[in-house]
Design a protein around this motif. Structure first.
Motif, PDB file in Angstrom:
ATOM      1  N   MET A 112     -32.269 -37.317 140.626  1.00 29.55           N
ATOM      2  CA  MET A 112     -32.051 -36.661 139.387  1.00 29.55           C
ATOM      3  C   MET A 112     -32.337 -35.347 139.308  1.00 29.55           C
ATOM      4  SD  MET A 112     -32.965 -38.199 135.987  1.00 29.55           S
ATOM      5  CE  MET A 112     -32.305 -39.537 135.324  1.00 29.55           C
ATOM      6  N   SER A 113     -31.882 -34.487 138.901  1.00 31.26           N
ATOM      7  CA  SER A 113     -32.030 -33.124 138.976  1.00 31.26           C
ATOM      8  C   SER A 113     -33.567 -32.600 138.113  1.00 31.26           C
ATOM      9  CB  SER A 113     -30.927 -32.146 138.555  1.00 31.26           C
ATOM     10  OG  SER A 113     -31.360 -30.815 138.470  1.00 31.26           O
ATOM     11  N   PRO A 114     -34.274 -31.897 138.504  1.00 33.48           N
ATOM     12  CA  PRO A 114     -35.424 -31.672 137.589  1.00 33.48           C
ATOM     13  C   PRO A 114     -35.044 -30.895 136.422  1.00 33.48           C
ATOM     14  CG  PRO A 114     -35.816 -30.755 139.910  1.00 33.48           C
ATOM     15  CD  PRO A 114     -34.518 -31.217 139.795  1.00 33.48           C
ATOM     16  N   LEU A 115     -33.887 -30.180 136.407  1.00 40.15           N
ATOM     17  CA  LEU A 115     -33.427 -29.346 135.199  1.00 40.15           C
ATOM     18  C   LEU A 115     -33.058 -30.325 134.195  1.00 40.15           C
ATOM     19  CD1 LEU A 115     -33.118 -26.737 134.402  1.00 40.15           C
ATOM     20  CD2 LEU A 115     -30.710 -26.799 135.410  1.00 40.15           C
ATOM     21  N   LEU A 116     -32.711 -31.481 134.595  1.00 46.98           N
ATOM     22  CA  LEU A 116     -31.951 -32.460 133.567  1.00 46.98           C
ATOM     23  C   LEU A 116     -33.074 -32.920 132.445  1.00 46.98           C
ATOM     24  CD1 LEU A 116     -29.194 -34.008 133.069  1.00 46.98           C
ATOM     25  CD2 LEU A 116     -30.283 -35.800 134.467  1.00 46.98           C
ATOM     26  N   ILE A 117     -34.370 -33.130 132.971  1.00 45.09           N
ATOM     27  CA  ILE A 117     -35.484 -33.537 131.954  1.00 45.09           C
ATOM     28  C   ILE A 117     -35.784 -32.526 130.725  1.00 45.09           C
ATOM     29  CG2 ILE A 117     -37.820 -33.960 132.029  1.00 45.09           C
ATOM     30  CD1 ILE A 117     -37.767 -34.953 134.685  1.00 45.09           C
ATOM     31  N   PRO A 118     -35.652 -31.157 131.047  1.00 45.69           N
ATOM     32  CA  PRO A 118     -35.864 -30.272 129.743  1.00 45.69           C
ATOM     33  C   PRO A 118     -34.569 -30.177 129.083  1.00 45.69           C
ATOM     34  CG  PRO A 118     -36.209 -29.266 131.819  1.00 45.69           C
ATOM     35  CD  PRO A 118     -36.189 -30.242 132.340  1.00 45.69           C
ATOM     36  N   ILE A 119     -33.385 -30.224 129.720  1.00 42.98           N
ATOM     37  CA  ILE A 119     -32.090 -30.382 128.898  1.00 42.98           C
ATOM     38  C   ILE A 119     -32.150 -31.505 128.023  1.00 42.98           C
ATOM     39  CG2 ILE A 119     -29.635 -30.621 129.156  1.00 42.98           C
ATOM     40  CD1 ILE A 119     -29.847 -28.613 131.548  1.00 42.98           C
ATOM     41  N   LEU A 120     -32.483 -32.522 128.415  1.00 45.13           N
ATOM     42  CA  LEU A 120     -32.470 -33.796 127.463  1.00 45.13           C
ATOM     43  C   LEU A 120     -33.577 -33.945 126.476  1.00 45.13           C
ATOM     44  CD1 LEU A 120     -32.066 -36.852 130.404  1.00 45.13           C
ATOM     45  CD2 LEU A 120     -30.489 -35.922 128.560  1.00 45.13           C
ATOM     46  N   GLY A 121     -34.618 -33.413 126.764  1.00 48.35           N
ATOM     47  CA  GLY A 121     -35.718 -32.974 125.873  1.00 48.35           C
ATOM     48  C   GLY A 121     -35.201 -31.971 124.734  1.00 48.35           C
ATOM     49  N   ILE A 122     -34.622 -30.857 124.991  1.00 41.26           N
ATOM     50  CA  ILE A 122     -34.300 -30.120 123.976  1.00 41.26           C
ATOM     51  C   ILE A 122     -32.990 -30.755 123.293  1.00 41.26           C
ATOM     52  CG2 ILE A 122     -32.951 -27.924 123.726  1.00 41.26           C
ATOM     53  CD1 ILE A 122     -34.672 -27.049 126.298  1.00 41.26           C
ATOM     54  N   SER A 123     -32.126 -31.440 123.883  1.00 38.56           N
ATOM     55  CA  SER A 123     -31.040 -31.977 123.241  1.00 38.56           C
ATOM     56  C   SER A 123     -31.540 -33.106 122.209  1.00 38.56           C
ATOM     57  CB  SER A 123     -30.072 -32.839 124.194  1.00 38.56           C
ATOM     58  OG  SER A 123     -29.578 -31.804 125.206  1.00 38.56           O
ATOM     59  N   CYS A 124     -32.495 -33.780 122.659  1.00 41.09           N
ATOM     60  CA  CYS A 124     -33.059 -34.930 121.613  1.00 41.09           C
ATOM     61  C   CYS A 124     -33.638 -33.925 120.629  1.00 41.09           C
ATOM     62  CB  CYS A 124     -33.909 -35.683 122.438  1.00 41.09           C
ATOM     63  SG  CYS A 124     -33.604 -36.854 123.452  1.00 41.09           S
ATOM     64  N   GLY A 125     -34.600 -33.021 120.854  1.00 41.64           N
ATOM     65  CA  GLY A 125     -34.978 -32.273 119.731  1.00 41.64           C
ATOM     66  C   GLY A 125     -33.798 -31.740 118.849  1.00 41.64           C
ATOM     67  N   LEU A 126     -32.835 -31.371 119.551  1.00 47.81           N
ATOM     68  CA  LEU A 126     -31.660 -30.580 118.506  1.00 47.81           C
ATOM     69  C   LEU A 126     -30.900 -31.673 117.633  1.00 47.81           C
ATOM     70  CD1 LEU A 126     -30.118 -28.127 120.797  1.00 47.81           C
ATOM     71  CD2 LEU A 126     -31.602 -27.547 118.756  1.00 47.81           C
ATOM     72  N   LEU A 127     -30.884 -33.037 118.405  1.00 50.04           N
ATOM     73  CA  LEU A 127     -30.176 -34.091 117.645  1.00 50.04           C
ATOM     74  C   LEU A 127     -31.227 -34.462 116.608  1.00 50.04           C
ATOM     75  CD1 LEU A 127     -27.852 -36.207 117.909  1.00 50.04           C
ATOM     76  CD2 LEU A 127     -29.235 -37.414 119.205  1.00 50.04           C
ATOM     77  N   ALA A 128     -32.521 -34.683 116.557  1.00 48.98           N
ATOM     78  CA  ALA A 128     -33.435 -35.016 115.683  1.00 48.98           C
ATOM     79  C   ALA A 128     -33.132 -33.983 114.363  1.00 48.98           C
ATOM     80  CB  ALA A 128     -34.821 -35.072 116.170  1.00 48.98           C
ATOM     81  N   ILE A 129     -33.312 -32.724 114.767  1.00 49.22           N
ATOM     82  CA  ILE A 129     -33.201 -31.496 113.741  1.00 49.22           C
ATOM     83  C   ILE A 129     -31.944 -31.723 113.129  1.00 49.22           C
ATOM     84  CG2 ILE A 129     -32.904 -29.253 113.171  1.00 49.22           C
ATOM     85  CD1 ILE A 129     -34.926 -28.872 115.558  1.00 49.22           C
ATOM     86  N   PHE A 130     -30.519 -31.930 113.755  1.00 47.77           N
ATOM     87  CA  PHE A 130     -29.336 -32.148 113.185  1.00 47.77           C
ATOM     88  C   PHE A 130     -29.336 -33.355 112.182  1.00 47.77           C
ATOM     89  CE2 PHE A 130     -25.266 -34.042 113.291  1.00 47.77           C
ATOM     90  CZ  PHE A 130     -24.438 -33.040 112.739  1.00 47.77           C
ATOM     91  N   GLY A 131     -30.141 -34.637 112.543  1.00 46.66           N
ATOM     92  CA  GLY A 131     -30.203 -35.576 111.939  1.00 46.66           C
ATOM     93  C   GLY A 131     -30.819 -35.255 110.611  1.00 46.66           C
ATOM     94  N   GLY A 132     -32.067 -34.813 110.663  1.00 44.93           N
ATOM     95  CA  GLY A 132     -32.760 -34.549 109.499  1.00 44.93           C
ATOM     96  C   GLY A 132     -32.310 -33.475 108.524  1.00 44.93           C
ATOM     97  N   VAL A 133     -31.490 -32.550 109.098  1.00 42.66           N
ATOM     98  CA  VAL A 133     -30.672 -31.450 108.005  1.00 42.66           C
ATOM     99  C   VAL A 133     -29.576 -31.772 107.658  1.00 42.66           C
ATOM    100  CG1 VAL A 133     -29.809 -29.243 108.299  1.00 42.66           C
ATOM    101  CG2 VAL A 133     -31.947 -29.356 109.268  1.00 42.66           C
ATOM    102  N   PHE A 134     -28.717 -32.615 108.273  1.00 36.82           N
ATOM    103  CA  PHE A 134     -27.259 -32.933 107.998  1.00 36.82           C
ATOM    104  C   PHE A 134     -27.057 -34.535 107.419  1.00 36.82           C
ATOM    105  CE2 PHE A 134     -26.433 -28.973 110.532  1.00 36.82           C
ATOM    106  CZ  PHE A 134     -26.021 -28.347 109.280  1.00 36.82           C
ATOM    107  N   VAL A 135     -27.586 -35.353 108.355  1.00 33.56           N
ATOM    108  CA  VAL A 135     -27.353 -36.823 108.218  1.00 33.56           C
ATOM    109  C   VAL A 135     -28.142 -37.658 107.286  1.00 33.56           C
ATOM    110  CG1 VAL A 135     -27.237 -39.155 109.414  1.00 33.56           C
ATOM    111  CG2 VAL A 135     -26.523 -36.941 110.666  1.00 33.56           C
TER     112      VAL A 135
END
Length: 92
Positions: A1-24
């Motif tokens: 697994m690439s070490p770069l994948l961990i921050p990308i997944l963390g940011i993606s989860c954060g953006l998904l949570a924000i998207f859910g809170g703002v729109f869903v």
């Protein structure tokens, strides 16, 4: 697994949570409110139908009472009307 994948997944989860809170979340609140309003309207219509049905039942009761109370008198009047042409025919 690439070490770069961990921050990308963390940011993606954060953006998904924000998207859910703002729109869903507001969308679900809107849908719930819409359903509550529809339920209120359906309840009002049901009450109107119940009142209308009750009025119709009262009218039918009155008509039944009129029909049954005057039943004997009505039969007598019908018999008189049947006998009337014979009386008039006898006079000619």
């Amino acid at each position: 697994m690439s070490p770069l994948l961990i921050p990308i997944l963390g940011i993606s989860c954060g953006l998904l949570a924000i998207f859910g809170g703002v729109f869903v979340k507001p969308w679900f609140a809107y849908q719930q409110r819409r359903l509550e309003i529809e339920a209120t309207m359906v309840a009002e219509k049901a009450a109107q139908y119940a009142a209308h049905t009750q009025q119709l039942e009262q009218r039918v009761r009155v008509l039944e009472r009129i029909a049954t109370d005057r039943g004997a008198d009505l039969a007598h009047e019908i018999d008189q009307l049947r006998d009337e042409p014979r009386i008039l025919a006898g006079r000619d």
